[in-house]
Design a protein around this motif. Structure first.
Motif, PDB file in Angstrom:
ATOM      1  N   THR A 113      -4.407   3.413  10.178  1.00  0.00           N
ATOM      2  CA  THR A 113      -3.196   4.220  10.207  1.00  0.00           C
ATOM      3  C   THR A 113      -2.205   3.561  11.164  1.00  0.00           C
ATOM      4  OG1 THR A 113      -4.446   6.230   9.778  1.00  0.00           O
ATOM      5  CG2 THR A 113      -2.254   6.503  10.754  1.00  0.00           C
ATOM      6  N   SER A 114      -1.138   3.030  10.606  1.00  0.00           N
ATOM      7  CA  SER A 114      -0.135   2.307  11.382  1.00  0.00           C
ATOM      8  C   SER A 114       1.086   2.175  10.489  1.00  0.00           C
ATOM      9  CB  SER A 114      -0.695   0.926  11.744  1.00  0.00           C
ATOM     10  OG  SER A 114       0.316  -0.049  11.759  1.00  0.00           O
ATOM     11  N   GLU A 115       2.273   2.238  11.073  1.00  0.00           N
ATOM     12  CA  GLU A 115       3.469   2.165  10.228  1.00  0.00           C
ATOM     13  C   GLU A 115       3.712   0.762   9.697  1.00  0.00           C
ATOM     14  OE1 GLU A 115       6.691   4.003  12.298  1.00  0.00           O
ATOM     15  OE2 GLU A 115       5.653   5.934  12.264  1.00  0.00           O
ATOM     16  N   ALA A 116       3.299  -0.242  10.475  1.00  0.00           N
ATOM     17  CA  ALA A 116       3.553  -1.627  10.063  1.00  0.00           C
ATOM     18  C   ALA A 116       2.236  -2.346   9.779  1.00  0.00           C
ATOM     19  CB  ALA A 116       4.335  -2.349  11.149  1.00  0.00           C
ATOM     20  N   LYS A 117       2.334  -3.495   9.130  1.00  0.00           N
ATOM     21  CA  LYS A 117       1.147  -4.265   8.746  1.00  0.00           C
ATOM     22  C   LYS A 117       0.513  -4.969   9.954  1.00  0.00           C
ATOM     23  CE  LYS A 117       2.708  -4.776   3.990  1.00  0.00           C
ATOM     24  NZ  LYS A 117       3.038  -5.700   2.883  1.00  0.00           N
ATOM     25  N   LEU A 118      -0.619  -5.621   9.704  1.00  0.00           N
ATOM     26  CA  LEU A 118      -1.382  -6.206  10.814  1.00  0.00           C
ATOM     27  C   LEU A 118      -0.638  -7.345  11.520  1.00  0.00           C
ATOM     28  CD1 LEU A 118      -3.991  -6.319  12.455  1.00  0.00           C
ATOM     29  CD2 LEU A 118      -5.066  -7.610  10.600  1.00  0.00           C
ATOM     30  N   PHE A 119       0.044  -8.180  10.743  1.00  0.00           N
ATOM     31  CA  PHE A 119       0.743  -9.316  11.363  1.00  0.00           C
ATOM     32  C   PHE A 119       2.216  -9.384  11.008  1.00  0.00           C
ATOM     33  CE2 PHE A 119      -3.708 -10.836  10.851  1.00  0.00           C
ATOM     34  CZ  PHE A 119      -4.028 -10.934  12.199  1.00  0.00           C
ATOM     35  N   SER A 120       2.772  -8.307  10.439  1.00  0.00           N
ATOM     36  CA  SER A 120       4.211  -8.315  10.122  1.00  0.00           C
ATOM     37  C   SER A 120       4.765  -6.910  10.320  1.00  0.00           C
ATOM     38  CB  SER A 120       4.438  -8.767   8.675  1.00  0.00           C
ATOM     39  OG  SER A 120       4.360  -7.668   7.783  1.00  0.00           O
ATOM     40  N   GLY A 121       6.099  -6.825  10.315  1.00  0.00           N
ATOM     41  CA  GLY A 121       6.733  -5.531  10.542  1.00  0.00           C
ATOM     42  C   GLY A 121       6.969  -4.737   9.270  1.00  0.00           C
ATOM     43  N   ALA A 122       6.486  -5.241   8.120  1.00  0.00           N
ATOM     44  CA  ALA A 122       6.718  -4.531   6.857  1.00  0.00           C
ATOM     45  C   ALA A 122       6.013  -3.175   6.859  1.00  0.00           C
ATOM     46  CB  ALA A 122       6.222  -5.377   5.681  1.00  0.00           C
ATOM     47  N   SER A 123       6.596  -2.232   6.120  1.00  0.00           N
ATOM     48  CA  SER A 123       6.064  -0.867   6.081  1.00  0.00           C
ATOM     49  C   SER A 123       4.754  -0.780   5.289  1.00  0.00           C
ATOM     50  CB  SER A 123       7.100   0.052   5.450  1.00  0.00           C
ATOM     51  OG  SER A 123       6.507   1.270   5.065  1.00  0.00           O
ATOM     52  N   THR A 124       3.933   0.180   5.647  1.00  0.00           N
ATOM     53  CA  THR A 124       2.661   0.400   4.944  1.00  0.00           C
ATOM     54  C   THR A 124       2.724   1.630   4.047  1.00  0.00           C
ATOM     55  OG1 THR A 124       1.890   1.744   6.773  1.00  0.00           O
ATOM     56  CG2 THR A 124       1.305  -0.582   6.833  1.00  0.00           C
ATOM     57  N   GLU A 125       3.914   2.205   3.887  1.00  0.00           N
ATOM     58  CA  GLU A 125       4.051   3.460   3.146  1.00  0.00           C
ATOM     59  C   GLU A 125       3.443   3.368   1.747  1.00  0.00           C
ATOM     60  OE1 GLU A 125       8.064   4.962   3.235  1.00  0.00           O
ATOM     61  OE2 GLU A 125       7.571   6.391   1.634  1.00  0.00           O
ATOM     62  N   HIS A 131     -14.583  -5.196  12.278  1.00  0.00           N
ATOM     63  CA  HIS A 131     -13.578  -6.226  12.508  1.00  0.00           C
ATOM     64  C   HIS A 131     -12.274  -5.908  11.801  1.00  0.00           C
ATOM     65  CE1 HIS A 131     -15.609  -8.022   8.875  1.00  0.00           C
ATOM     66  NE2 HIS A 131     -14.350  -8.094   8.522  1.00  0.00           N
ATOM     67  N   LEU A 132     -11.196  -6.521  12.291  1.00  0.00           N
ATOM     68  CA  LEU A 132      -9.873  -6.337  11.706  1.00  0.00           C
ATOM     69  C   LEU A 132      -9.627  -7.437  10.684  1.00  0.00           C
ATOM     70  CD1 LEU A 132      -7.690  -5.491  14.829  1.00  0.00           C
ATOM     71  CD2 LEU A 132      -7.902  -4.077  12.767  1.00  0.00           C
ATOM     72  N   GLU A 133      -8.974  -7.093   9.580  1.00  0.00           N
ATOM     73  CA  GLU A 133      -8.621  -8.113   8.601  1.00  0.00           C
ATOM     74  C   GLU A 133      -7.439  -7.646   7.762  1.00  0.00           C
ATOM     75  OE1 GLU A 133     -12.328  -8.508   6.459  1.00  0.00           O
ATOM     76  OE2 GLU A 133     -11.701  -7.058   4.950  1.00  0.00           O
ATOM     77  N   GLN A 134      -6.846  -8.590   7.029  1.00  0.00           N
ATOM     78  CA  GLN A 134      -5.724  -8.258   6.154  1.00  0.00           C
ATOM     79  C   GLN A 134      -6.229  -7.785   4.801  1.00  0.00           C
ATOM     80  OE1 GLN A 134      -4.212 -12.371   6.057  1.00  0.00           O
ATOM     81  NE2 GLN A 134      -2.282 -11.558   6.831  1.00  0.00           N
ATOM     82  N   ASP A 135      -5.502  -6.830   4.225  1.00  0.00           N
ATOM     83  CA  ASP A 135      -5.759  -6.478   2.834  1.00  0.00           C
ATOM     84  C   ASP A 135      -5.033  -7.494   1.949  1.00  0.00           C
ATOM     85  OD1 ASP A 135      -6.679  -5.115   0.636  1.00  0.00           O
ATOM     86  OD2 ASP A 135      -5.697  -3.216   1.116  1.00  0.00           O
ATOM     87  N   ALA A 136      -5.446  -7.578   0.695  1.00  0.00           N
ATOM     88  CA  ALA A 136      -4.780  -8.486  -0.259  1.00  0.00           C
ATOM     89  C   ALA A 136      -3.786  -7.687  -1.099  1.00  0.00           C
ATOM     90  CB  ALA A 136      -5.824  -9.127  -1.157  1.00  0.00           C
ATOM     91  N   GLY A 137      -3.015  -8.375  -1.927  1.00  0.00           N
ATOM     92  CA  GLY A 137      -2.109  -7.693  -2.851  1.00  0.00           C
ATOM     93  C   GLY A 137      -2.872  -7.208  -4.066  1.00  0.00           C
ATOM     94  N   LYS A 138      -2.136  -6.877  -5.114  1.00  0.00           N
ATOM     95  CA  LYS A 138      -2.777  -6.330  -6.309  1.00  0.00           C
ATOM     96  C   LYS A 138      -2.214  -7.017  -7.537  1.00  0.00           C
ATOM     97  CE  LYS A 138      -2.343  -1.861  -7.921  1.00  0.00           C
ATOM     98  NZ  LYS A 138      -2.104  -0.461  -7.607  1.00  0.00           N
ATOM     99  N   SER A 139      -3.122  -7.460  -8.439  1.00  0.00           N
ATOM    100  CA  SER A 139      -2.653  -8.025  -9.699  1.00  0.00           C
ATOM    101  C   SER A 139      -2.533  -6.899 -10.714  1.00  0.00           C
ATOM    102  CB  SER A 139      -3.662  -9.055 -10.219  1.00  0.00           C
ATOM    103  OG  SER A 139      -3.789 -10.102  -9.278  1.00  0.00           O
ATOM    104  N   LEU A 140      -1.428  -6.884 -11.447  1.00  0.00           N
ATOM    105  CA  LEU A 140      -1.219  -5.838 -12.454  1.00  0.00           C
ATOM    106  C   LEU A 140      -1.305  -6.478 -13.840  1.00  0.00           C
ATOM    107  CD1 LEU A 140       1.939  -4.294 -10.732  1.00  0.00           C
ATOM    108  CD2 LEU A 140      -0.416  -3.495 -10.514  1.00  0.00           C
ATOM    109  N   HIS A 141      -2.352  -6.080 -14.571  1.00  0.00           N
ATOM    110  CA  HIS A 141      -2.570  -6.717 -15.874  1.00  0.00           C
ATOM    111  C   HIS A 141      -2.107  -5.861 -17.036  1.00  0.00           C
ATOM    112  CE1 HIS A 141      -4.842  -9.683 -13.676  1.00  0.00           C
ATOM    113  NE2 HIS A 141      -5.645  -8.748 -13.213  1.00  0.00           N
ATOM    114  N   ASP A 142      -1.623  -4.665 -16.756  1.00  0.00           N
ATOM    115  CA  ASP A 142      -1.353  -3.732 -17.856  1.00  0.00           C
ATOM    116  C   ASP A 142       0.141  -3.436 -18.005  1.00  0.00           C
ATOM    117  OD1 ASP A 142      -1.031  -2.398 -15.518  1.00  0.00           O
ATOM    118  OD2 ASP A 142      -2.409  -0.759 -15.968  1.00  0.00           O
ATOM    119  N   GLN A 143       1.002  -4.297 -17.462  1.00  0.00           N
ATOM    120  CA  GLN A 143       2.442  -4.018 -17.513  1.00  0.00           C
ATOM    121  C   GLN A 143       3.142  -4.775 -18.645  1.00  0.00           C
ATOM    122  OE1 GLN A 143       3.917  -2.143 -14.621  1.00  0.00           O
ATOM    123  NE2 GLN A 143       1.742  -1.652 -14.486  1.00  0.00           N
ATOM    124  N   HIS A 144       2.522  -5.835 -19.124  1.00  0.00           N
ATOM    125  CA  HIS A 144       3.179  -6.717 -20.083  1.00  0.00           C
ATOM    126  C   HIS A 144       2.114  -7.302 -21.008  1.00  0.00           C
ATOM    127  CE1 HIS A 144       5.376 -10.299 -21.512  1.00  0.00           C
ATOM    128  NE2 HIS A 144       6.476  -9.647 -21.185  1.00  0.00           N
TER     129      HIS A 144
END
Ligand code: ADP
Ligand code: MG
Length: 493
Positions: A35-47, A141-154
């Motif tokens: 629970t944190s407003e920003a990411k682990l190594f950047s100021g981007a929002s986690t909303e 331990h602390l680690e970064q989450d990854a992004g998400k691949s979207l296969h059902d949009q196109h």
């Protein structure tokens, strides 16, 4: 890791195979979003729930030359979680690069902690129906989450959403101390409760803020540990239970057939209720871990830890002990109340200055029972702690009977309002006027002379008469007075 077996085999948990008994061994790796407003190594929002790629900074997109900067809030949250798990806090830890390719991982590596995690060994207590078990925590331990691949949009293309890329996760690794699907479910539930009390992870599994990798093996009771399979990313507590039941039996069938278990990563198909192979198990060396040269080792002082430790909230185990000790609740009731902090707070609001057991009864049986039936959360309860408290006050003062109280609860639930006012306005007060009760008692006895005669020999029948009188008085007669009068008139006293 050297594994020490801390559990005594328990036949109640064995799987009965064709060739004898088998014991299930489970260890869990839980990913909990910090629970944190920003990411682990950047100021981007986690909303949560933003349009794809709206929460992405240049760091999260791995633009050349960008440098990660550790978010101190995430460090604090990881330490607080470690303290809540009664774990060793490492004043020095190291961030490593875990190298692999995936389209939703633009860096080409995940920043994680490998050899030196921020939190070491801890424990989680489970209150199972007939025993208390302590489950070892290996590390956090602390680690970064990854992004998400979207296969059902196109129809012909896949898209990538980097909103989650770089979000802080805590990976909490248990020792292989769990021995049944029930224990595994209790472990996840308890861990989620602790995280929510601490406010370090919201524990919403349906939003992906908490996911479990479930490692399952089977062995002969008390024997050598077997080869495990890891079921990845299970996203509900119920599915954790189902996947273990399926997987353990699958392994037993293979072993009893003379086969061997391949150490592999599997997926749980919740529609079929089965696990299926995803890939053979990767080893740590496959990832070419090395310390991230962009980040200094993470170091903080013992004072920093002590300061955080001094401000931890009361945790569920302590709250439970206090509910039993101070309010005289049963362990069972205390367990139900402390699972969510909001329920525990609600109970304490009701019980303040009142009969605690009666309060627990009304909160758990009437209110929670009703909320469950309607599928409503306590946060949306139409009956407030104040209103429930007034109902209990009216019972205690003898103004209404327990039965009328249930009718009153129903009215407050559907119409709202001040319980005392409702009782007054609708003439729901209990009749304590002995003359009025006596008249009804006489009437009922006169209408049932045979039963009244039998009751002299069979005192149990008095209960039947009490029921009749209560019914005739529409539940408003004072049951004790009715009971006393009946016994007297039948000649039992
Ligand atoms: P890795 O890092 O390769 O995934 P670990 O030794 O760190 O392996 O263990 C990962 C998880 O697997 C831990 O939760 C641990 O408790 C669990 N585990 C280890 N051995 C077994 C086993 N024989 N059966 C079930 N779970 C196991
Ligand atoms: Mg692992």
């Amino acid at each position: 890791m050297t594994i020490v077996d801390v559990r005594t085999p328990d036949p109640k948990k064995f799987i009965k195979g064709a060739t004898g008994d088998w014991e299930i061994v489970i260890g869990m790796e839980v990913h909990a979003q910090v629970t944190s407003e920003a990411k682990l190594f950047s100021g981007a929002s986690t909303e949560f729930g933003k349009d794809p790629n709206n929460n992405v900074s240049l760091v999260d997109a791995a633009m050349p030359g960008m440098l990660p900067v550790i978010n101190e809030e995430c460090v604090r949250q990881a330490i607080r979680t470690g303290l809540g798990l009664k774990a060793a806090i490492n004043l020095k830890s190291v961030f490593d690069r875990k190298n692999y390719f995936y389209p939703d991982l633009p860096q080409g590596y995940q920043i994680s902690q490998f050899k030196q995690p921020i939190v070491g060994e801890g424990k989680i207590l489970l209150d199972m129906p007939d025993e208390q078990v302590e489950i070892g925590v290996e590390r956090l331990h602390l680690e970064q989450d990854a992004g998400k691949s979207l296969h059902d949009q196109h129809p012909t293309m896949s898209f990538v959403d980097l909103n989650r890329s770089g979000v802080a996760l805590m990976e909490i690794v248990s020792k292989p101390d769990l021995r049944s699907s029930d224990e595994a479910k209790a472990y996840l539930t308890k861990l989620r409760t602790i995280l929510r009390y601490l406010g370090t992870c919201d524990g919403n599994m349906d939003q992906g803020s908490m996911r479990a990798d479930v490692n399952v093996s089977v062995r002969r009771p008390g024997g050598e540990f077997g080869t495990r399979c890891e079921i990845k990313n299970v996203n509900s507590i119920r599915f954790v239970g189902q996947s273990i039941e399926y997987e353990a039996r699958r392994q037993v069938a293979i072993l009893e057939d003379g086969g061997e278990i391949d150490q592999e990563t599997r997926l749980f198909d919740s529609v079929k209720g089965e696990t299926r192979s995803m890939r053979s198990k990767e080893e740590a060396h496959d990832y070419r871990y090395f310390p991230d040269p962009d980040l200094l080792p993470l170091e903080f002082s013992q004072e920093f830890v002590d300061e955080l430790s001094g401000h931890l909230p009361e945790l569920p185990d302590d709250k439970k002990a206090r509910f039993i000790g101070d309010y005289g609740l049963t362990a069972y009731d205390a367990d139900i109340l402390v699972v969510e902090k909001a329920s525990a707070d609600f109970f304490e609001d009701v019980a303040k200055g009142r009969d605690a057991k009666l309060s627990a009864n009304w909160v758990i049986n009437e209110l929670f029972g009703r909320l469950n039936k309607e599928g409503t959360d306590l946060a949306d309860s139409p009956v407030s702690a104040g209103q429930l408290g007034s109902i209990i006050d009216l019972i205690k003062a003898g103004t209404i009977s327990g039965k009328i109280a249930k009718d009153l609860f129903e009215i407050v639930w559907t119409e709202g309002g001040d319980p005392a006012r409702i009782v007054e306005d609708r003439g729901m007060k209990q009749v304590t006027d002995l003359g009025a009760i006596e008249a009804i008692v006489d009437e009922i006895l006169a209408a049932n002379p045979d039963k009244a005669e039998q009751a002299k020999e069979k005192p149990n029948l008095v209960g039947w008469f009490v029921g009749q009188v209560m019914k005739a008085s529409k539940g408003k007669a004072n049951p004790q007075a009715v009971n006393d009068l009946l016994k007297q008139k039948i000649g039992l006293e």
